[in-house]
Design a protein around this motif. Structure first.
Motif, short mmCIF file in Angstrom:
data_model
loop_
_atom_site.label_atom_id
_atom_site.label_comp_id
_atom_site.label_asym_id
_atom_site.label_seq_id
_atom_site.Cartn_x
_atom_site.Cartn_y
_atom_site.Cartn_z
N ARG A 112 -6.33 4.86 9.05
CA ARG A 112 -6.30 3.53 9.67
C ARG A 112 -7.28 2.58 8.97
NH1 ARG A 112 -3.96 3.48 14.90
NH2 ARG A 112 -3.22 5.55 15.54
N GLU A 113 -8.42 3.11 8.58
CA GLU A 113 -9.43 2.27 7.92
C GLU A 113 -8.92 1.77 6.57
OE1 GLU A 113 -12.71 0.03 7.56
OE2 GLU A 113 -12.09 1.18 9.33
N ASP A 114 -8.24 2.64 5.85
CA ASP A 114 -7.67 2.22 4.57
C ASP A 114 -6.63 1.13 4.77
OD1 ASP A 114 -9.24 3.97 3.11
OD2 ASP A 114 -7.80 5.60 3.29
N ILE A 115 -5.83 1.27 5.81
CA ILE A 115 -4.79 0.26 6.08
C ILE A 115 -5.43 -1.07 6.44
CG2 ILE A 115 -2.89 -0.32 7.62
CD1 ILE A 115 -2.29 2.69 7.81
N ARG A 116 -6.46 -1.03 7.28
CA ARG A 116 -7.13 -2.28 7.66
C ARG A 116 -7.79 -2.95 6.45
NH1 ARG A 116 -8.96 1.04 12.15
NH2 ARG A 116 -7.80 0.49 14.06
N LEU A 117 -8.44 -2.14 5.61
CA LEU A 117 -9.08 -2.68 4.42
C LEU A 117 -8.06 -3.31 3.49
CD1 LEU A 117 -11.60 -3.02 2.68
CD2 LEU A 117 -11.19 -0.75 1.74
N ASN A 118 -6.93 -2.66 3.33
CA ASN A 118 -5.88 -3.21 2.47
C ASN A 118 -5.34 -4.51 3.04
OD1 ASN A 118 -3.74 -2.86 0.26
ND2 ASN A 118 -2.49 -3.03 2.10
N LEU A 151 3.21 5.02 6.29
CA LEU A 151 1.92 4.82 5.62
C LEU A 151 0.83 5.67 6.25
CD1 LEU A 151 0.51 3.22 3.39
CD2 LEU A 151 0.12 1.40 5.04
N LEU A 152 0.93 5.92 7.56
CA LEU A 152 -0.09 6.73 8.24
C LEU A 152 -0.06 8.18 7.80
CD1 LEU A 152 0.13 5.25 11.86
CD2 LEU A 152 -1.81 5.10 10.30
N ASP A 153 1.04 8.60 7.18
CA ASP A 153 1.10 9.97 6.66
C ASP A 153 0.27 10.14 5.39
OD1 ASP A 153 2.76 10.71 8.71
OD2 ASP A 153 4.61 10.33 7.58
N LYS A 154 -0.03 9.02 4.72
CA LYS A 154 -0.74 9.09 3.45
C LYS A 154 -2.08 8.38 3.45
CE LYS A 154 2.39 11.32 1.04
NZ LYS A 154 2.12 12.62 0.40
N ALA A 155 -2.34 7.58 4.44
CA ALA A 155 -3.59 6.80 4.46
C ALA A 155 -4.15 6.78 5.87
CB ALA A 155 -3.33 5.37 3.96
N ASN A 209 -9.31 12.19 -0.84
CA ASN A 209 -9.82 12.94 0.33
C ASN A 209 -8.76 13.05 1.40
OD1 ASN A 209 -12.33 13.25 -0.88
ND2 ASN A 209 -13.14 11.35 0.00
N ILE A 210 -7.98 11.97 1.57
CA ILE A 210 -6.91 12.01 2.57
C ILE A 210 -5.90 13.09 2.21
CG2 ILE A 210 -4.98 10.69 3.52
CD1 ILE A 210 -6.73 8.19 3.11
N LEU A 233 0.83 -1.21 0.00
CA LEU A 233 0.00 0.00 0.00
C LEU A 233 0.86 1.26 0.00
CD1 LEU A 233 -2.80 1.25 0.12
CD2 LEU A 233 -2.73 1.04 2.62
N LEU A 234 1.98 1.23 0.73
CA LEU A 234 2.88 2.37 0.73
C LEU A 234 3.45 2.61 -0.66
CD1 LEU A 234 4.42 4.56 2.31
CD2 LEU A 234 6.20 2.87 2.79
N HIS A 235 3.73 1.53 -1.37
CA HIS A 235 4.24 1.67 -2.73
C HIS A 235 3.20 2.28 -3.66
CE1 HIS A 235 5.53 0.34 -6.79
NE2 HIS A 235 6.75 0.57 -6.30
N LYS A 236 1.91 2.01 -3.38
CA LYS A 236 0.85 2.58 -4.22
C LYS A 236 0.64 4.07 -3.94
CE LYS A 236 -1.76 -1.76 -4.55
NZ LYS A 236 -3.01 -2.46 -4.17
N VAL A 237 0.61 4.43 -2.67
CA VAL A 237 0.27 5.81 -2.32
C VAL A 237 1.51 6.71 -2.27
CG1 VAL A 237 -1.75 5.07 -1.03
CG2 VAL A 237 0.42 5.37 0.18
N TRP A 238 2.70 6.12 -2.12
CA TRP A 238 3.92 6.92 -2.01
C TRP A 238 5.08 6.14 -2.63
CZ3 TRP A 238 5.37 9.66 3.25
CH2 TRP A 238 6.30 10.67 3.00
N PRO A 239 5.08 5.97 -3.93
CA PRO A 239 6.07 5.11 -4.58
C PRO A 239 7.51 5.60 -4.47
CG PRO A 239 4.78 6.32 -6.21
CD PRO A 239 4.13 6.56 -4.89
#
Length: 202
Positions: free
Chosen positions: A48-54, A42-46, A103-104, A13-19
């Protein structure tokens, strides 16, 4: 949230939001070691809910991959499920997830702008206080110079008065006796108002 078992999911997920994050190459080599750092980045870009879903999607994909490997590499999922690659792509291309990331980013940007504005305002106030303090220091220095000049004038006046006093002590005073004697005329008889009798010749 801190669970090293999901470090690979968090890393994807970090690679997707902050490659371009510099931590990704190191975490690829040793994921367990950098699990917490990956999570914090990852918390700087997403959220907690997005992280759990991923993580849930990653676990589902992993289970499907394990099931396919056990079944002899079949491309279909038992019980009539979709192809595993389609599920993975659906999770990656989910429009709602992309909107959530947007939105984030907007919220993060607004928060950063707000913090920047507060910092800028605090900096301006600090500069104003510094300017006021410098003006006050200049006023005090001017007052100090004026008092110094007055003190020097007073010291000079005191020295002049002391010098005049010393000069007066050194100058000789006239004798009182000489002053009194100078007022009397020498060998002069005082008149008592009577005319002296002169002898007449017979």
């Amino acid at each position: 949230m801190q669970n090293s078992n999901f470090v690979e999911a968090d890393l994807d997920l970090l690679h997707k939001v902050w490659p371009s994050h510099p931590l990704i190459p190191r975490a690829r080599r040793n994921p367990i070691r950098y699990a917490n750092e990956v999570l914090y980045a990852l918390l700087d870009k997403a959220t907690r809910e997005d992280i759990r879903l991923n993580r849930r999607q990653y676990e589902q994909t992993k289970e499907l991959n394990d099931g396919d490997n056990n079944a002899g590499g079949s491309d279909t999922i038992p019980e009539g499920g979709d192809n595993k690659s389609d599920i993975a792509n659906a999770g990656a291309d989910n429009p709602s997830s992309d909107d959530g990331d947007d939105n984030i980013h907007v919220e993060d940007k607004s928060e950063l702008e707000k913090q920047l504005e507060e910092v800028t305002q605090a900096h301006e106030e600090s500069e104003q206080r510094v300017m006021e303090a410098e003006e006050r220091v200049e006023e005090l220095e001017a007052d100090n110079e004026e008092l110094q000049e007055q003190l020097e004038d007073a010291a000079q006046a005191c020295e002049d008065a002391q010098a005049a006093l010393e000069e007066e002590k050194k100058s000789p005073k006239p004798s009182k006796l000489k002053t009194v004697s100078s007022k009397k005329s020498p060998n002069t008889r005082t008149s008592n108002g009577k005319s002296s009798k002169t002898k007449t010749s017979k």
